[in-house]
Write a protein that holds these residues in place. Structure first.
Motif, PDB file in Angstrom:
ATOM      1  N   GLU A   5     -19.941 -61.608  85.104  1.00 20.36           N
ATOM      2  CA  GLU A   5     -21.096 -62.096  84.974  1.00 20.36           C
ATOM      3  C   GLU A   5     -21.170 -60.220  84.597  1.00 20.36           C
ATOM      4  O   GLU A   5     -22.449 -59.918  84.373  1.00 20.36           O
ATOM      5  N   ALA A   6     -21.344 -59.749  85.806  1.00 18.85           N
ATOM      6  CA  ALA A   6     -21.719 -58.293  85.760  1.00 18.85           C
ATOM      7  C   ALA A   6     -21.493 -57.100  84.831  1.00 18.85           C
ATOM      8  O   ALA A   6     -22.302 -56.617  84.510  1.00 18.85           O
ATOM      9  N   LEU A   7     -20.514 -57.171  84.269  1.00 27.78           N
ATOM     10  CA  LEU A   7     -19.845 -56.652  83.014  1.00 27.78           C
ATOM     11  C   LEU A   7     -20.583 -57.251  81.691  1.00 27.78           C
ATOM     12  O   LEU A   7     -21.292 -56.986  80.723  1.00 27.78           O
ATOM     13  N   ASN A   8     -20.985 -58.596  81.830  1.00 28.43           N
ATOM     14  CA  ASN A   8     -21.580 -59.160  80.695  1.00 28.43           C
ATOM     15  C   ASN A   8     -23.390 -59.055  81.209  1.00 28.43           C
ATOM     16  O   ASN A   8     -23.269 -58.490  79.650  1.00 28.43           O
ATOM     17  N   GLU A   9     -23.978 -58.406  81.886  1.00 29.54           N
ATOM     18  CA  GLU A   9     -24.629 -57.879  82.118  1.00 29.54           C
ATOM     19  C   GLU A   9     -25.352 -56.889  81.357  1.00 29.54           C
ATOM     20  O   GLU A   9     -26.160 -56.255  80.879  1.00 29.54           O
ATOM     21  N   VAL A  33     -11.162 -54.644  94.303  1.00 29.27           N
ATOM     22  CA  VAL A  33     -10.241 -54.352  92.862  1.00 29.27           C
ATOM     23  C   VAL A  33     -11.558 -54.218  91.660  1.00 29.27           C
ATOM     24  O   VAL A  33     -11.720 -53.842  90.922  1.00 29.27           O
ATOM     25  N   ASP A  34     -12.265 -55.403  91.858  1.00 31.70           N
ATOM     26  CA  ASP A  34     -13.330 -55.716  90.958  1.00 31.70           C
ATOM     27  C   ASP A  34     -14.312 -54.436  90.922  1.00 31.70           C
ATOM     28  O   ASP A  34     -14.734 -54.045  89.980  1.00 31.70           O
ATOM     29  N   HIS A  35     -14.914 -53.480  91.820  1.00 28.23           N
ATOM     30  CA  HIS A  35     -15.801 -52.493  91.945  1.00 28.23           C
ATOM     31  C   HIS A  35     -14.895 -51.292  90.881  1.00 28.23           C
ATOM     32  O   HIS A  35     -15.784 -50.892  90.140  1.00 28.23           O
ATOM     33  N   ALA A  36     -13.373 -51.069  91.064  1.00 26.62           N
ATOM     34  CA  ALA A  36     -12.820 -49.879  90.592  1.00 26.62           C
ATOM     35  C   ALA A  36     -13.014 -50.756  88.873  1.00 26.62           C
ATOM     36  O   ALA A  36     -13.657 -49.547  88.156  1.00 26.62           O
ATOM     37  N   THR A  37     -12.685 -51.826  88.467  1.00 27.36           N
ATOM     38  CA  THR A  37     -12.557 -52.587  87.243  1.00 27.36           C
ATOM     39  C   THR A  37     -13.685 -52.361  86.614  1.00 27.36           C
ATOM     40  O   THR A  37     -14.190 -51.704  85.604  1.00 27.36           O
ATOM     41  N   THR A  42     -17.561 -49.862  82.760  1.00 30.06           N
ATOM     42  CA  THR A  42     -18.791 -49.135  82.367  1.00 30.06           C
ATOM     43  C   THR A  42     -18.591 -47.978  81.877  1.00 30.06           C
ATOM     44  O   THR A  42     -19.206 -47.233  80.653  1.00 30.06           O
ATOM     45  N   ALA A  43     -17.337 -47.411  82.845  1.00 32.38           N
ATOM     46  CA  ALA A  43     -17.308 -45.744  82.178  1.00 32.38           C
ATOM     47  C   ALA A  43     -17.507 -45.618  80.779  1.00 32.38           C
ATOM     48  O   ALA A  43     -17.890 -44.750  79.582  1.00 32.38           O
ATOM     49  N   THR A  44     -16.321 -46.343  80.730  1.00 31.31           N
ATOM     50  CA  THR A  44     -16.369 -46.855  78.890  1.00 31.31           C
ATOM     51  C   THR A  44     -17.118 -46.574  77.964  1.00 31.31           C
ATOM     52  O   THR A  44     -17.260 -46.193  77.071  1.00 31.31           O
ATOM     53  N   ASP A  45     -17.758 -47.760  78.353  1.00 33.96           N
ATOM     54  CA  ASP A  45     -19.176 -48.241  78.477  1.00 33.96           C
ATOM     55  C   ASP A  45     -20.267 -47.933  77.913  1.00 33.96           C
ATOM     56  O   ASP A  45     -20.969 -47.041  76.806  1.00 33.96           O
ATOM     57  N   PHE A  46     -19.952 -46.339  78.417  1.00 33.01           N
ATOM     58  CA  PHE A  46     -21.476 -45.531  78.923  1.00 33.01           C
ATOM     59  C   PHE A  46     -21.273 -44.821  77.567  1.00 33.01           C
ATOM     60  O   PHE A  46     -22.099 -43.815  77.258  1.00 33.01           O
ATOM     61  N   GLN A  47     -20.043 -43.914  78.142  1.00 35.94           N
ATOM     62  CA  GLN A  47     -19.560 -43.126  76.523  1.00 35.94           C
ATOM     63  C   GLN A  47     -20.074 -43.287  75.494  1.00 35.94           C
ATOM     64  O   GLN A  47     -20.338 -42.831  73.969  1.00 35.94           O
ATOM     65  N   LEU A  48     -19.043 -44.252  74.794  1.00 35.87           N
ATOM     66  CA  LEU A  48     -19.819 -45.157  73.376  1.00 35.87           C
ATOM     67  C   LEU A  48     -20.855 -45.814  73.148  1.00 35.87           C
ATOM     68  O   LEU A  48     -21.234 -44.731  71.650  1.00 35.87           O
ATOM     69  N   ALA A  77     -13.158 -44.254  92.281  1.00 34.81           N
ATOM     70  CA  ALA A  77     -12.977 -45.293  91.795  1.00 34.81           C
ATOM     71  C   ALA A  77     -13.488 -45.499  90.536  1.00 34.81           C
ATOM     72  O   ALA A  77     -13.490 -46.651  89.205  1.00 34.81           O
ATOM     73  N   GLY A  78     -13.794 -44.545  89.488  1.00 36.78           N
ATOM     74  CA  GLY A  78     -14.354 -44.998  87.950  1.00 36.78           C
ATOM     75  C   GLY A  78     -13.183 -44.553  87.854  1.00 36.78           C
ATOM     76  O   GLY A  78     -12.725 -44.276  86.272  1.00 36.78           O
ATOM     77  N   GLY A  79     -11.890 -43.811  88.338  1.00 36.07           N
ATOM     78  CA  GLY A  79     -10.678 -43.517  87.979  1.00 36.07           C
ATOM     79  C   GLY A  79     -10.747 -42.014  85.961  1.00 36.07           C
ATOM     80  O   GLY A  79     -11.821 -41.629  86.012  1.00 36.07           O
TER      81      GLY A  79
END
Length: 241
Positions: A5-9, A33-37, A42-48, A77-79
């Protein structure tokens, strides 16, 4: 709220301000785990989706959204995705001219400095933080507009490159502002224990500078004055002294 749900938002959002607000909301709500994922995706989405628009959005006053998002995803956690996002934003900041970096604003710059300081071996982060330090030195009067947390974030970022002239000069400017507030406010009442510890840790990187030493002594006096509140300082705070 579930990870999906968080990713969809996040995926439905098209504006950086709304994106950063959603990132901060879910950053607080998701755990383990959900937090890191979440942060890594989000970091990838932010870049793109947003980094390419950085300068354009800065011109219309949207810098804080980039700064708060960078601060969130650049944490551990952002890896690797978070590191890459931080590096790309740092490259953008390092290229800003004097007029544009002033439009970013010192509050956003303090978040950027703290984020970039997490990766002191990354050349782009170093260059961007030096650029921020130069701006803070040139616009030292504007430091009066910052709250105590932002001052601490700036010093924390600059302290990762203490050998740089710009870092030293900017830290001295912040130390001067801290001392100025000592005379303006009822002591250091606006500074939290963590904030005081961060300032001491940062200023200690320039022990030969008189204003750094003076600020540390003033903070030490404040800690003694708060004798009945010392329990508010946790173990991590004390390790900064």
């Amino acid at each position: 709220m579930k990870l999906s749900e968080a990713l969809n938002e996040i995926d439905r959002i098209r504006h950086i301000g709304e994106f950063s607000a959603a990132v901060l909301k879910h950053d607080r709500q998701l755990r383990m785990v959900d937090h890191a994922t979440f942060l890594q995706k989000t970091a990838t989405d932010f870049q793109l989706r947003f980094v390419a628009c950085f300068e354009e959005d800065i011109r219309v006053g949207k810098s804080l959204g980039y700064a708060t998002t960078c601060d969130a995803v650049s944490r551990q956690a952002g890896g690797q995705a978070g590191i890459q996002a931080c590096e790309r934003i740092a490259a953008c900041v390092s290229r800003l001219d004097k007029a544009l970096i002033k439009k970013v604003g010192l509050r956003a710059l303090s978040l950027f400095a703290s984020s970039f300081g997490r990766y002191s071996r990354v050349a782009e982060c170093r260059s961007a933080t030096i650029r921020i330090a130069e701006c803070c030195h040139d616009e030292s009067r504007a430091l009066q507009e910052l709250n105590s947390q932002s001052l601490g974030l700036l010093v924390n970022g600059f302290s990762k490159w203490p050998e740089e002239t710009a870092s030293r000069q900017a830290a001295i400017a912040v130390a001067g502002e801290v001392l100025r507030r000592l005379g303006r406010y009822p002591r250091f009442s606006e500074f939290t224990p963590r904030g005081l510890a961060n300032l001491v840790n940062g200023f200690s990187k320039w022990p030969k500078e008189a204003v750094s030493r003076k600020a540390i002594f003033a903070i030490a006096g404040e800690v003694l004055r708060r004798g009945d509140q010392l329990s508010l300082f946790n173990q991590q705070d004390w390790r900064s002294w």
